[in-house]
Design a protein around this motif. Structure first.
Motif, short mmCIF file in Angstrom:
data_model
loop_
_atom_site.label_atom_id
_atom_site.label_comp_id
_atom_site.label_asym_id
_atom_site.label_seq_id
_atom_site.Cartn_x
_atom_site.Cartn_y
_atom_site.Cartn_z
N UNK A 2 13.33 -4.46 3.57
CA UNK A 2 13.74 -3.52 4.63
C UNK A 2 12.53 -2.92 5.33
N UNK A 3 11.48 -2.60 4.57
CA UNK A 3 10.28 -2.03 5.18
C UNK A 3 9.61 -3.02 6.11
N UNK A 4 9.57 -4.29 5.71
CA UNK A 4 8.96 -5.30 6.59
C UNK A 4 9.76 -5.47 7.89
N UNK A 5 11.07 -5.18 7.84
CA UNK A 5 11.90 -5.25 9.05
C UNK A 5 11.79 -3.98 9.89
N UNK A 6 11.05 -2.96 9.42
CA UNK A 6 10.90 -1.71 10.16
C UNK A 6 12.00 -0.72 9.90
N UNK A 7 12.69 -0.84 8.79
CA UNK A 7 13.80 0.07 8.45
C UNK A 7 13.35 0.95 7.30
N UNK A 19 17.38 5.56 8.61
CA UNK A 19 16.60 5.54 9.83
C UNK A 19 15.70 4.33 9.93
N UNK A 20 14.87 4.37 11.01
CA UNK A 20 13.95 3.28 11.29
C UNK A 20 12.52 3.82 11.20
N UNK A 21 11.57 2.87 11.16
CA UNK A 21 10.15 3.19 11.02
C UNK A 21 9.40 2.85 12.30
N UNK A 22 8.50 3.73 12.67
CA UNK A 22 7.57 3.41 13.75
C UNK A 22 6.46 2.52 13.19
N UNK A 23 5.61 2.02 14.05
CA UNK A 23 4.53 1.15 13.60
C UNK A 23 3.59 1.89 12.65
N UNK A 24 3.30 3.15 12.96
CA UNK A 24 2.42 3.93 12.09
C UNK A 24 3.09 4.23 10.75
N UNK A 25 4.37 4.59 10.79
CA UNK A 25 5.08 4.86 9.54
C UNK A 25 5.20 3.59 8.69
N UNK A 85 2.97 1.12 8.52
CA UNK A 85 1.69 0.91 7.86
C UNK A 85 1.51 1.87 6.70
N UNK A 86 1.95 3.11 6.89
CA UNK A 86 1.86 4.07 5.80
C UNK A 86 2.74 3.66 4.63
N UNK A 87 3.92 3.14 4.92
CA UNK A 87 4.80 2.67 3.84
C UNK A 87 4.21 1.48 3.11
N UNK A 88 3.51 0.62 3.85
CA UNK A 88 2.86 -0.53 3.20
C UNK A 88 1.77 -0.06 2.25
N UNK A 89 0.99 0.92 2.66
CA UNK A 89 -0.06 1.45 1.79
C UNK A 89 0.54 2.15 0.57
N UNK A 90 1.61 2.90 0.79
CA UNK A 90 2.23 3.60 -0.34
C UNK A 90 2.91 2.66 -1.33
N UNK A 91 3.27 1.47 -0.86
CA UNK A 91 3.96 0.53 -1.75
C UNK A 91 3.03 -0.09 -2.79
N UNK A 92 1.71 0.14 -2.64
CA UNK A 92 0.79 -0.39 -3.65
C UNK A 92 1.05 0.27 -5.01
N UNK A 93 1.44 1.51 -4.96
CA UNK A 93 1.88 2.22 -6.17
C UNK A 93 3.29 2.74 -5.90
N UNK A 94 4.23 1.80 -5.84
CA UNK A 94 5.60 2.13 -5.46
C UNK A 94 6.26 2.96 -6.55
N UNK A 95 6.81 4.11 -6.15
CA UNK A 95 7.48 5.00 -7.09
C UNK A 95 8.82 5.42 -6.52
N UNK A 96 9.81 5.51 -7.38
CA UNK A 96 11.14 5.94 -6.97
C UNK A 96 11.27 7.45 -7.10
#
Length: 631
Positions: free
Chosen positions: A484-489, A608-614, A616-627
């Motif tokens: 979903x994050x890769x699709x911008x959601x 909701x949806x993600x902007x381009x900046x959001x 990239x931030x989600x991609x960085x945060x997924x390195x230590x993905x926490x629920x």
């Protein structure tokens, strides 16, 4: 044995004392004695055997009456002193044949080989007795017995050991038996060493070999006493040639002589002394530590083996054992159907062609899809369900059930297809979806791999070895979040990691779902039936995954989830679309708190949806993905 008489011609005459025959010449007397008495006149003093030669008689006495000879006399062998033939019987009496010089010379000329051989063996017997200590042993008597048996010529086989002492056979019968034995084909006599496994064809070689045994034994005993080092020999350490080998008492090394063994043992002792002086590992404390280390190492090996076996089981359970993916499983299922006669070969090839076409397009073939489920539920609650105070429903969602190609492992992909079918109908999310239709399972695997390449969830990618296509790997909440994050959601993972209600129920889970559906309305007055535009929730626990498409609130205040399960067949789900039995079908999708008693649940919610900046931030945060944990 003979004496001279005078005839009327005053010439000397020779008369045989055995038979009384007169013979003129001395050469004729020698031949007479040899042929008439020495060859055929020998008889056994212990039994009735007669009509045999001296060599045969020696062999007979040593083989048939060996034990009796030892019981009667200390020297149980035949001796022929000074070349004359004589034999000692069991009573100690000599043969009655007189030993005159003529007869002695005659017999010595007639049988020189036998006389010299027996005399030499007697001397060797005396030498063997001087080497050992005490009386005659088995090792000393065995060569002499073998020497006597060696006098039998190699060209004949004599078997006189079966003679009986009480036998009453006559001399002609013995002559016939002798002729029969002499006419039979002979076999070569073999002599075995009493101290090793060597077998000789000659008695002289055997006697020399036994003497070497005795000499080596005395030399080894003397060197062992001088060296004062622990050395041991065993019959198993001897070679076939009689050579002794010495085994080290501290390791498996085998030395060829005692001196090499002594040096080797001294090296052992020097190393042990050096180690003891360094830290005394040979002490009880060091030994205990060493045993403990061995025990720990063995325990670690057993744990590693058990862990590998369990890992293989998990690989088979979660489809990571390399047995093929969706297409391969579909082909095998159709092949088994053909084997059972439920499908014709033509249908098999047509179905395989359609499957390959669908996989090539990347769009699901729709055979497992059921449309209009949420709409049918909305119509049901408008006319029935009066015991419900409020009912919340998600956006219209299609039901996808498992097929023959993904049965047992594809529930995660099928739930994501349900979520995508709802996102395609929501205007806020439809523009962000790359696929204009719901993709197939192999295409979803490819999309997840592309999300990993963007840097999303590197730990999950490493867990699957960066590969999902062609496998039966199960996917969970983290893979859905990455896709979903890769699709911008924008997506969230909420972890209900422990029960929060009585009876190991998850009351907080039901409360959170209620808040999720209530967030779509801002008015205080809540109607009985609320159709929202919210996408369904992805619900995961140990085992199958399901989708939450609605929530009921009863009059007593209890909550009930409405779940669509990929494990439910398409035919059973289509019963919801029928008005006459819809009430019974709804009961199968209702889940009260008492029905969800797993230890842990995870929910993936789209918000909701993600902007381009959001993004990239989600991609960085997924390195230590926490629920988000609740509570």
């Amino acid at each position: 044995m003979c004496k001279c008489i005078c005839s009327h011609f005053h010439e000397p005459m020779l008369t045989c004392d055995n038979c009384g025959e007169d013979i003129m010449l001395e050469e004729d007397m020698k031949s007479h004695l040899l042929l008439s008495h020495l060859e055929n006149g020998m008889h056994c003093p212990l039994c009735s055997l007669s009509g045999v030669s001296f060599d045969e008689l020696c062999f007979h006495i040593s083989s048939a009456h060996g034990e009796k000879q030892h019981g009667a006399q200390d020297q149980a062998h035949l001796t022929v002193p000074s070349g004359c033939f004589s034999a000692a019987d069991s009573d100690g009496t000599k043969c009655k044949k007189p030993q005159t010089p003529e007869s002695c010379s005659a017999t010595s000329e007639a049988t020189p080989t036998s006389a010299s051989t027996v005399t030499t063996d007697s001397e060797r017997q005396k030498q063997n007795r001087t080497v050992g200590s005490g009386g005659p042993s088995a090792a000393e008597s065995a060569p002499i017995t073998s020497t006597l048996t060696a006098q039998i010529p190699d060209t004949r086989q004599i078997s006189v050991g079966d003679c009986n002492e009480d036998s009453s056979e006559t001399k002609p019968e013995h002559s016939k038996a002798k002729q029969k034995r002499l006419s039979s084909p002979g076999k070569e006599s073999l002599f075995s060493c009493p101290m090793c496994a060597l077998v000789c064809s000659s008695c002289f070689i055997l006697q020399e070999h036994v003497e070497l045994h005795l000499q080596d034994q005395h030399s080894a005993e003397g060197s062992a006493l001088e060296a004062c080092s622990p050395a041991r020999t065993s019959p198993s350490a001897r070679s076939l040639s009689g050579e002794k080998r010495f085994e080290c008492p501290m390791c498996p090394v085998v030395c060829s002589d005692s001196f090499s063994l002594q040096e080797h043992v001294e090296l052992h002792l020097d190393d042990r002394a050096a180690v003891n002086s360094a830290g005394s590992p040979g002490s009880d404390l060091k030994l205990a530590r060493w045993l403990q280390q061995e025990e720990e190492q063995r325990r670690r090996q057993e744990e590693d083996q058990q862990e590998r076996e369990e890992f293989k089981k998990l690989q088979r359970q979660f489809g990571m054992d390399g047995r093929g993916g969706y297409s391969r499983q579909m082909e095998r299922t159709m092949e088994r159907t053909v084997d059972r006669g439920l499908m014709s070969p033509a249908e098999f090839h047509c179905g395989r062609a359609e499957m390959m076409e669908s996989l090539a397009s990347g769009i699901d073939d729709g055979r497992t899809r059921t449309q209009g489920v949420v709409t049918a539920l909305s119509e049901y609650y408008q006319t029935d369900g009066r015991d419900c105070v409020h009912v919340w429903l998600s956006a219209d969602t299609d039901h996808y059930c498992s097929s023959a190609g993904d049965k047992g492992w594809g529930c995660g992909y099928r739930n994501f297809q349900m979520l995508l079918s709802a996102l395609h109908r929501i205007d806020a999310y439809a523009p962000f979806l790359q696929e204009k239709a719901v993709p197939s399972i192999p295409r979803l695997q490819s999309l997840i791999e592309e999300a990993w390449k963007e840097g999303l969830d590197p730990q999950g990618a490493s867990h699957f070895n960066q590969r999902l296509q062609g496998t039966r790997a199960w996917i969970g909440a983290t893979e859905i979040y990455a896709l979903l994050t890769s699709l911008g959601i924008n997506a969230r993972i909420i972890d209900f990691h422990q029960p929060t209600g009585p009876g190991d129920t998850h009351i907080r889970l039901f409360d959170w779902v209620k808040q999720y559906f209530q967030s779509s309305r801002s008015s205080r007055l809540t109607p009985r039936l609320i159709r929202t535009s919210l996408p369904p929730l992805y619900l995961q626990h140990q085992g199958p995954r399901r989708s939450v498409v609605g929530l009921e609130q009863r009059k007593n205040g209890s909550l009930c989830l409405l779940l669509l399960d990929p494990g439910t067949s398409a035919s059973h789900t289509r019963k919801l679309l029928s008005g006459n039995i819809v009430s019974a079908s709804v009961r199968h999708i209702r889940k009260f708190p008492g029905s969800l008693r797993h230890k842990q649940y995870q929910v993936v919610a789209v918000q909701g949806v993600l902007s381009a900046q959001d993004k990239q931030m989600s991609i960085l945060n997924s390195r230590t993905l926490r629920a988000e944990k609740i509570p």
